[in-house]
Design a protein around this motif. Structure first.
Motif, short mmCIF file in Angstrom:
data_model
loop_
_atom_site.label_atom_id
_atom_site.label_comp_id
_atom_site.label_asym_id
_atom_site.label_seq_id
_atom_site.Cartn_x
_atom_site.Cartn_y
_atom_site.Cartn_z
N ALA A 3 0.84 -1.21 0.00
CA ALA A 3 0.00 0.00 0.00
C ALA A 3 0.87 1.26 0.00
O ALA A 3 0.57 2.23 -0.71
N HIS A 4 1.94 1.23 0.77
CA HIS A 4 2.86 2.37 0.82
C HIS A 4 3.56 2.56 -0.53
O HIS A 4 3.65 3.68 -1.04
N THR A 5 4.02 1.47 -1.11
CA THR A 5 4.67 1.52 -2.42
C THR A 5 3.71 2.05 -3.47
O THR A 5 4.06 2.91 -4.29
N PHE A 6 2.46 1.57 -3.43
CA PHE A 6 1.45 2.02 -4.39
C PHE A 6 1.19 3.51 -4.24
O PHE A 6 1.14 4.25 -5.23
N SER A 7 1.03 3.97 -3.01
CA SER A 7 0.78 5.38 -2.75
C SER A 7 1.91 6.25 -3.30
O SER A 7 1.66 7.26 -3.97
N ASP A 8 3.14 5.84 -3.05
CA ASP A 8 4.29 6.58 -3.58
C ASP A 8 4.28 6.58 -5.11
O ASP A 8 4.54 7.60 -5.75
N MET A 9 3.95 5.43 -5.71
CA MET A 9 3.95 5.31 -7.17
C MET A 9 2.95 6.27 -7.80
O MET A 9 3.29 6.99 -8.73
N VAL A 10 1.72 6.29 -7.29
CA VAL A 10 0.70 7.15 -7.92
C VAL A 10 0.91 8.63 -7.62
O VAL A 10 0.32 9.48 -8.28
N GLN A 11 1.78 8.93 -6.66
CA GLN A 11 2.13 10.33 -6.39
C GLN A 11 3.37 10.74 -7.19
O GLN A 11 3.83 11.87 -7.08
N GLY A 12 3.90 9.81 -7.99
CA GLY A 12 5.05 10.12 -8.84
C GLY A 12 6.38 10.07 -8.13
O GLY A 12 7.39 10.51 -8.67
N LYS A 13 6.40 9.53 -6.92
CA LYS A 13 7.66 9.42 -6.18
C LYS A 13 8.46 8.23 -6.71
O LYS A 13 7.90 7.27 -7.24
N ASP A 14 9.77 8.29 -6.53
CA ASP A 14 10.61 7.14 -6.88
C ASP A 14 10.28 6.03 -5.91
O ASP A 14 10.22 6.25 -4.69
N ILE A 15 10.05 4.85 -6.45
CA ILE A 15 9.72 3.73 -5.57
C ILE A 15 10.84 2.71 -5.62
O ILE A 15 11.49 2.52 -6.65
N ASP A 16 11.07 2.10 -4.49
CA ASP A 16 12.10 1.08 -4.35
C ASP A 16 11.40 -0.27 -4.30
O ASP A 16 10.77 -0.61 -3.30
N ILE A 17 11.49 -1.00 -5.39
CA ILE A 17 10.82 -2.30 -5.47
C ILE A 17 11.86 -3.40 -5.31
O ILE A 17 12.89 -3.39 -5.99
N ASP A 18 11.60 -4.31 -4.40
CA ASP A 18 12.48 -5.46 -4.22
C ASP A 18 12.51 -6.27 -5.51
O ASP A 18 11.53 -6.32 -6.25
N ASP A 19 13.63 -6.91 -5.77
CA ASP A 19 13.76 -7.74 -6.97
C ASP A 19 12.69 -8.82 -7.04
O ASP A 19 12.26 -9.20 -8.12
N ASP A 20 12.28 -9.32 -5.88
CA ASP A 20 11.30 -10.41 -5.86
C ASP A 20 9.85 -9.88 -5.82
O ASP A 20 8.91 -10.66 -5.79
N GLU A 21 9.68 -8.56 -5.83
CA GLU A 21 8.34 -7.99 -5.75
C GLU A 21 7.88 -7.57 -7.14
O GLU A 21 8.46 -6.71 -7.79
N ASP A 22 6.80 -8.20 -7.59
CA ASP A 22 6.21 -7.87 -8.88
C ASP A 22 4.91 -7.12 -8.60
O ASP A 22 4.04 -7.64 -7.92
N LEU A 23 4.80 -5.92 -9.12
CA LEU A 23 3.59 -5.13 -8.87
C LEU A 23 2.41 -5.64 -9.68
O LEU A 23 1.26 -5.30 -9.37
N GLY A 24 2.66 -6.41 -10.70
CA GLY A 24 1.56 -6.96 -11.49
C GLY A 24 0.72 -5.86 -12.11
O GLY A 24 1.22 -4.81 -12.52
N ASP A 25 -0.59 -6.08 -12.13
CA ASP A 25 -1.50 -5.14 -12.77
C ASP A 25 -1.51 -3.75 -12.15
O ASP A 25 -1.79 -2.76 -12.83
N ILE A 26 -1.19 -3.66 -10.85
CA ILE A 26 -1.27 -2.33 -10.22
C ILE A 26 -0.28 -1.34 -10.84
O ILE A 26 -0.47 -0.14 -10.75
N GLU A 27 0.73 -1.85 -11.50
CA GLU A 27 1.69 -0.98 -12.19
C GLU A 27 0.99 -0.13 -13.26
O GLU A 27 1.44 0.96 -13.61
N ALA A 28 -0.13 -0.62 -13.78
CA ALA A 28 -0.88 0.10 -14.81
C ALA A 28 -1.40 1.45 -14.31
O ALA A 28 -1.72 2.32 -15.11
N LEU A 29 -1.46 1.62 -12.99
CA LEU A 29 -1.98 2.88 -12.44
C LEU A 29 -0.89 3.92 -12.19
O LEU A 29 -1.17 4.99 -11.66
#
Length: 147
Positions: free
Chosen positions: A92-118
């Motif tokens: 949820a925190h990663t998603f919030s940062d992403m939709v606010q245009g902040k740089d997000i730090d995604i773990d190599d094993d973390e796939d955002l899947g469809d939510i990346e479309a937002l």
């Protein structure tokens, strides 16, 4: 892939979740339930989740609103099912940062899947609340459960 093709793909994913929402409905037995709305645009959601042994075993939603809020709720319920509560909150925190245009730090094993479309929502500040409504409901429900 060109930016236009990626935007088109993302739009298709968003519209698919809007027209064919995943996890629509209510969990009846011993579930966390939270109702939230966005008074700015009228989006509303009722989120129900079943948590056992600190794992989100099921999540469903009902509500009405724009394509962004409803597709985000569909994507969110898909993304958190089967995850530990701590991971769901981190997502949820990663998603919030992403939709606010902040740089997000995604773990190599973390796939955002469809939510990346937002991720393009950051270009439309008025739509950020639409995209995050379901996620805020999830956070609120999980934090209230801890009390």
């Amino acid at each position: 892939m060109s930016s236009n093709n990626l935007d088109t793909l993302y739009r298709q994913v968003i519209m698919d979740h809007y027209k064919n929402p995943r996890n629509r409905g209510v969990i009846e037995d011993e579930s966390l339930t939270i109702n939230m709305n966005n008074p700015t645009c009228g989006d509303r959601i009722q989120l129900t989740m079943k948590v056992e042994n600190d794992i989100v075993v099921d999540a469903k939603f009902e509500g009405e609103g724009c394509s962004i809020s409803m597709s985000s709720a569909s994507m969110m319920t898909d993304a958190i099912k089967g995850r530990p509560v701590e991971e769901a909150l981190k997502l949820a925190h990663t998603f919030s940062d992403m939709v606010q245009g902040k740089d997000i730090d995604i773990d190599d094993d973390e796939d955002l899947g469809d939510i990346e479309a937002l991720q393009g929502v950051c270009k439309f500040p008025a739509r950020i609340k639409c995209a995050t409504l379901a996620w805020k409901a999830m956070e609120k429900a999980l934090h209230e459960e801890d009390k």
